[in-house]
Design an enzyme around this catalytic site. Structure first.
Site, short mmCIF file in Angstrom:
data_model
loop_
_atom_site.label_atom_id
_atom_site.label_comp_id
_atom_site.label_asym_id
_atom_site.label_seq_id
_atom_site.Cartn_x
_atom_site.Cartn_y
_atom_site.Cartn_z
N SER A 1 0.83 -1.20 0.00
CA SER A 1 0.00 0.00 0.00
C SER A 1 0.86 1.25 0.00
O SER A 1 1.64 1.49 0.93
CB SER A 1 -0.90 0.02 1.24
OG SER A 1 -1.42 1.31 1.43
N HIS B 1 -0.94 -1.44 -4.16
CA HIS B 1 -2.27 -1.12 -3.63
C HIS B 1 -2.37 0.40 -3.53
O HIS B 1 -1.56 1.05 -2.85
CB HIS B 1 -2.44 -1.78 -2.26
CG HIS B 1 -3.80 -1.60 -1.66
ND1 HIS B 1 -4.89 -2.35 -2.04
CD2 HIS B 1 -4.24 -0.75 -0.70
CE1 HIS B 1 -5.95 -1.98 -1.32
NE2 HIS B 1 -5.58 -1.00 -0.51
N ASP C 1 -4.47 3.50 -2.52
CA ASP C 1 -5.58 3.94 -1.67
C ASP C 1 -6.05 5.34 -2.04
O ASP C 1 -5.29 6.30 -1.95
CB ASP C 1 -5.13 3.93 -0.20
CG ASP C 1 -5.07 2.53 0.37
OD1 ASP C 1 -6.05 1.79 0.23
OD2 ASP C 1 -4.04 2.18 0.97
N MET D 1 -8.66 8.30 -1.18
CA MET D 1 -9.55 8.81 -0.12
C MET D 1 -9.99 10.22 -0.47
O MET D 1 -9.20 11.01 -1.01
CB MET D 1 -8.81 8.82 1.22
CG MET D 1 -8.24 7.45 1.60
SD MET D 1 -7.48 7.52 3.22
CE MET D 1 -6.75 5.88 3.31
N HIS E 1 -8.03 0.99 -4.62
CA HIS E 1 -9.02 0.84 -3.54
C HIS E 1 -9.69 2.20 -3.37
O HIS E 1 -9.11 3.12 -2.80
CB HIS E 1 -8.30 0.40 -2.26
CG HIS E 1 -9.17 0.34 -1.05
ND1 HIS E 1 -8.68 0.17 0.22
CD2 HIS E 1 -10.53 0.43 -0.91
CE1 HIS E 1 -9.68 0.16 1.09
NE2 HIS E 1 -10.81 0.33 0.43
N MET F 1 -11.94 4.70 -1.73
CA MET F 1 -12.68 5.06 -0.51
C MET F 1 -13.28 6.43 -0.79
O MET F 1 -12.85 7.45 -0.22
CB MET F 1 -11.73 5.06 0.70
CG MET F 1 -11.31 3.65 1.12
SD MET F 1 -9.85 3.62 2.16
CE MET F 1 -8.57 3.61 0.91
N MET G 1 -11.93 -5.56 4.96
CA MET G 1 -11.19 -4.56 5.75
C MET G 1 -10.98 -5.10 7.16
O MET G 1 -11.93 -5.50 7.84
CB MET G 1 -11.96 -3.24 5.83
CG MET G 1 -12.08 -2.47 4.54
SD MET G 1 -10.53 -2.05 3.72
CE MET G 1 -9.73 -1.01 4.95
N PHE H 1 -7.09 5.34 7.26
CA PHE H 1 -5.73 5.62 7.74
C PHE H 1 -4.87 4.36 7.71
O PHE H 1 -5.38 3.27 7.96
CB PHE H 1 -5.77 6.15 9.18
CG PHE H 1 -6.61 7.39 9.31
CD1 PHE H 1 -6.08 8.64 9.03
CD2 PHE H 1 -7.95 7.29 9.68
CE1 PHE H 1 -6.87 9.78 9.11
CE2 PHE H 1 -8.74 8.43 9.76
CZ PHE H 1 -8.21 9.68 9.48
N ASP I 1 -7.05 -6.12 4.23
CA ASP I 1 -6.43 -4.80 4.23
C ASP I 1 -6.54 -4.15 5.61
O ASP I 1 -7.64 -3.89 6.10
CB ASP I 1 -7.15 -3.93 3.18
CG ASP I 1 -6.52 -2.56 2.99
OD1 ASP I 1 -5.48 -2.29 3.61
OD2 ASP I 1 -7.07 -1.77 2.20
N GLY J 1 -3.56 -3.39 9.07
CA GLY J 1 -2.88 -3.97 10.23
C GLY J 1 -2.21 -5.30 9.97
O GLY J 1 -1.97 -6.06 10.92
N GLY K 1 0.94 -1.88 4.31
CA GLY K 1 1.47 -0.54 4.17
C GLY K 1 2.63 -0.31 5.11
O GLY K 1 3.79 -0.45 4.74
#
Ligand code: DX5
Ligand code: ZN
Length: 241
Positions: free
Chosen positions: A25, A50, A52, A54, A84, A86, A155, A161, A193, A195, A215
């Site tokens: 990520s 990946h 992201d 946002m 992805h 969002m 998720m 974040f 996705d 943690g 990430g």
């Protein structure tokens, strides 16, 4: 009656070629050196980038859009770009990301007015559609569209974040989605996705994931190659059950 070549619910078995995927990520990359970071992480063994996106509306953060995706392609990046979204609304951006070189485009069902239409739009634009399930989003969203998806993204944090803590209920959810994919019979990637770390990668693989977004675990490490290797080892241990 179905004409030959026409797709039906859950009946078109794709070639099984699902080796575990590491999707790095870029959210945790050094954005001042994004091209170099992407090249480094691919050289270190990542399979997908990946990406992201946002919008400070669907999620309370703001990142990058199609021009950045296009710039990566123009700079010679050929690896799959796993977008992805969002964002809400979704549809306006699908064509832009397809033109910018996205491979997969995933979206959150709550963020669009017509889930089936958005999936179709992604497919028609030449990209692979993915549906993203937040920690509290039920699997019912898959009921009538699973046969149209190439990817389901579970998720394991709330979106918005990087660097958040893995939510353990994602393990049961991954196992439940894996059952649905098996019942469907199509090769649909099950991506996770949020943690993901060396410490939990085996458990996550055991639960059924085959694509692992990472990430901070990768970009926060001094040695990308060693980290990706360690992730793969743990995924291998988990996948053997
Ligand atoms: C969160 C993003 C993730 C995030 C993952 O909304 O969708 O892709 O970058 O980052 P880590 O691996 O740090 O949890
Ligand atoms: Zn993501």
């Amino acid at each position: 009656m179905r004409r030959s070549g026409q797709r039906g619910a859950c009946d078109d078995k794709l070639e099984s070629s699902m080796k575990p995927i590491i999707a790095a990520s870029i959210l945790s990359a050094d954005f001042a050196r994004l091209g170099d970071e992407v090249r480094s992480v691919l050289q270190a063994g990542a399979d997908w980038i990946h990406f992201d996106v946002m919008d400070n509306h669907y999620v309370p953060n703001l990142t990058v859009g199609p021009v950045v995706c296009e710039a990566l392609r123009r700079s010679g990046i050929t690896a799959p770009i796993d977008v992805h979204l969002m964002v809400s609304p979704v549809d306006r951006l699908v064509g832009d990301f397809a033109k910018a070189g996205a491979t997969t485009i995933s979206f959150h069902p709550e963020a669009t007015g017509h889930v089936d239409r958005t999936i179709q739009l992604i497919r028609d634009s030449g990209c692979r559609p993915g549906l993203v399930l937040n920690p509290a989003t039920p699997l019912d969203w898959l009921d009538y569209v699973i046969d149209k998806l190439d990817l389901i993204l579970v998720m394991s944090v709330n979106p918005g974040f990087g660097g958040q803590k893995f939510i353990p209920s994602a393990l049961q959810k991954l196992a439940d989605v894996r059952k649905r994919i098996s019942a469907c019979g199509r090769d649909i990637h099950l991506e996770v996705d949020g943690g993901i770390k060396i410490e939990n990668a085996a458990d996550v693989a055991r639960a059924g994931a085959d694509a692992f977004v990472s990430g901070t675990a990768i970009f926060g490490a001094a040695d990308y190659t060693a980290t990706i290797k360690a992730l793969r080892e743990q995924i291998g241990i988990g996948a053997r059950k």
